[in-house]
Scaffold this active site. Structure first.
Site, PDB file in Angstrom:
ATOM      1  N   GLU A  81      39.314  34.122  30.135  1.00  0.00           N
ATOM      2  CA  GLU A  81      38.163  34.599  30.919  1.00  0.00           C
ATOM      3  C   GLU A  81      38.274  36.092  31.224  1.00  0.00           C
ATOM      4  OE1 GLU A  81      36.157  32.516  34.657  1.00  0.00           O
ATOM      5  OE2 GLU A  81      37.769  33.854  35.311  1.00  0.00           O
ATOM      6  N   TYR A 103      30.301  39.076  32.400  1.00  0.00           N
ATOM      7  CA  TYR A 103      31.263  37.978  32.506  1.00  0.00           C
ATOM      8  C   TYR A 103      31.347  37.281  31.157  1.00  0.00           C
ATOM      9  CZ  TYR A 103      33.127  33.342  33.486  1.00  0.00           C
ATOM     10  OH  TYR A 103      33.876  32.205  33.450  1.00  0.00           O
TER      11      TYR A 103
END
Ligand code: GDP
Ligand code: MN
Length: 381
Positions: free
Chosen positions: A189, A101
């Protein structure tokens, strides 16, 4: 301004972040055509402005044309938590060894950009932050220096990535930071950022929000706004260069200056009313601008009464009155208007309105009286 995954990936690619080859399509036929082009297996992905598409059945692997047809048919038109799927992204499927992530956003309290990274990718990152906060690396960046190579390597190392992909992850972090900075994003993101069995680091998903107020610096990004989900009146207002935000009530509001409009919303709410919009005519509004504003307010069918709250400064109240009179002559509104004019040339403005004797226009001299009046009129309508 939130971008769809495939639009985010276009920005990623522009800044050297690795993404898979693919194409956005809107029909089953095109889905199969693109799948044939990029090569099987492929992933068929719903393009909607909401996460968790995988869990909702909006992301499917397909090994051949028959499976693409099946998944594309199922996903097009699918409702994912209130978002209807109209577009699919078809890309060549990746083999996954690890899912990480990564994100960059502005930490307002620290007044610095914040880079977040975790080797626990592919899952809900809030869960990771709660369950095992030590697995989520948070690194503040000096905005004047940017994210240096050394910092990027440190984040990857502290995050615990395999030694052979530290460089690849650092590359990805620096590229993501560049996306965030250069594109004026508020959020960039990647979840998951994957490592393939061939040890290549690649973004499998993209969540990017751009700062709408900085769009003028990026003419090439202007077409990215998801106009399908935008309110049609807001879209029209944007094209005409008017500050207009749709709200849920039935009282149309026009003021000049954001501060005045916001306090007008408050006094209307206090008087028991519910605003239908936020319309800031801005400083120096002339008759033409006022006419345009009246049209925008009345384009919303929910509006049952309109409040004009003008504080004359650079804006002259007589100009506002003239605009209102012209608007009435051209469109003869069916709903009552309450007008409060104060400041530069207010006497002249009120005199013009009195002389024009417009049907259904009430003048008030204070904001409170005007708010009470408009709420009463909306209630009676
Ligand atoms: P989200 O559910 O909206 O976050 O959509 P994602 O784009 O993140 O996809 C959901 C999940 O599908 C990912 O976490 C992956 O596990 C899986 N996935 C997506 N693309 C691929 C791919 O190319 N290959 C494989 N094996 N899995 C994929
Ligand atoms: Mn994802």
């Amino acid at each position: 301004m939130d971008l769809l995954e495939y639009q985010g990936k276009q920005l990623f690619a522009r800044h050297g972040l690795r993404v898979s080859a693919g194409e956005a399509v809107t029909t089953v036929q095109d889905a199969v055509r693109v799948a044939d082009e990029v090569g099987y297996p492929v992933v068929v992905k719903a393009q909607v402005l909401i996460g968790g598409r995988g869990k909702a059945g909006g992301v499917k692997l397909a090994a051949n044309a028959r499976e693409v047809r099946e998944h594309a048919t199922n996903i097009l038109g699918m409702d994912i938590r209130g978002h209807t799927v109209r577009t699919l992204w078809i890309e060549h499927a990746s083999d996954i060894a690890s899912e990480y992530y990564a994100s960059v956003l502005l930490d307002r309290s620290a007044k610095r950009p914040l880079v977040m990274f975790s080797t626990e990718g592919g899952v809900d990152i809030e869960e990771v932050a709660e369950r095992s906060p030590e697995k989520l690396i948070r690194h503040h960046v000096d905005p004047l220096v940017g994210l240096s190579r050394a910092e990027a390597v440190e984040i990857a190392t502290d995050g615990g990535v395999d030694a052979d992909v530290v460089d690849g992850v650092a590359d990805a972090l620096q590229a993501l930071y560049e996306v965030w900075l250069k594109e004026d994003a508020t959020l960039a993101e990647i979840n998951p950022l994957i490592v393939t069995p061939a040890r290549e680091v690649r973004a499998l998903d993209a969540k990017v929000s751009l700062d709408g107020n900085a769009l003028y610096r990026h003419p090439e990004n202007q077409s990215l706004s998801d106009s399908e989900n935008e309110d049609p009146i807001e879209r029209r207002a944007k094209q005409e260069g008017v500050q207009y935000v749709k709200l849920d009530g039935d009282i149309g509001i026009l003021g000049n200056g954001a501060g005045l409009v916001m306090s007008t919303l408050d006094v209307v709410a206090q008087a028991g009313g519910s605003p239908a919009n936020f319309l800031d005519a801005g400083g120096g509004s002339d008759a033409e601008k006022i006419k345009q504003a009246v049209r925008l307010i009345l384009a919303n069918d929910a509006v049952r009464a309109v409040l004009f709250n003008i504080f004359g400064g650079i804006t002259r109240c007589d100009e506002v009155a003239r605009g209102l009179i012209e608007a009435f002559n051209q469109i003869s509104p069916q709903v009552p208007f309450v007008v409060r004019l104060d400041g530069t040339n207010d006497k002249e403005g009120r005199a013009l309105l009195a002389e024009a004797n417009l049907p259904n226009v009430h003048t008030e001299s204070t904001m409170d009286d005007a708010a009470r009046k408009v709420v009463e009129l909306a209630g009676a309508a």
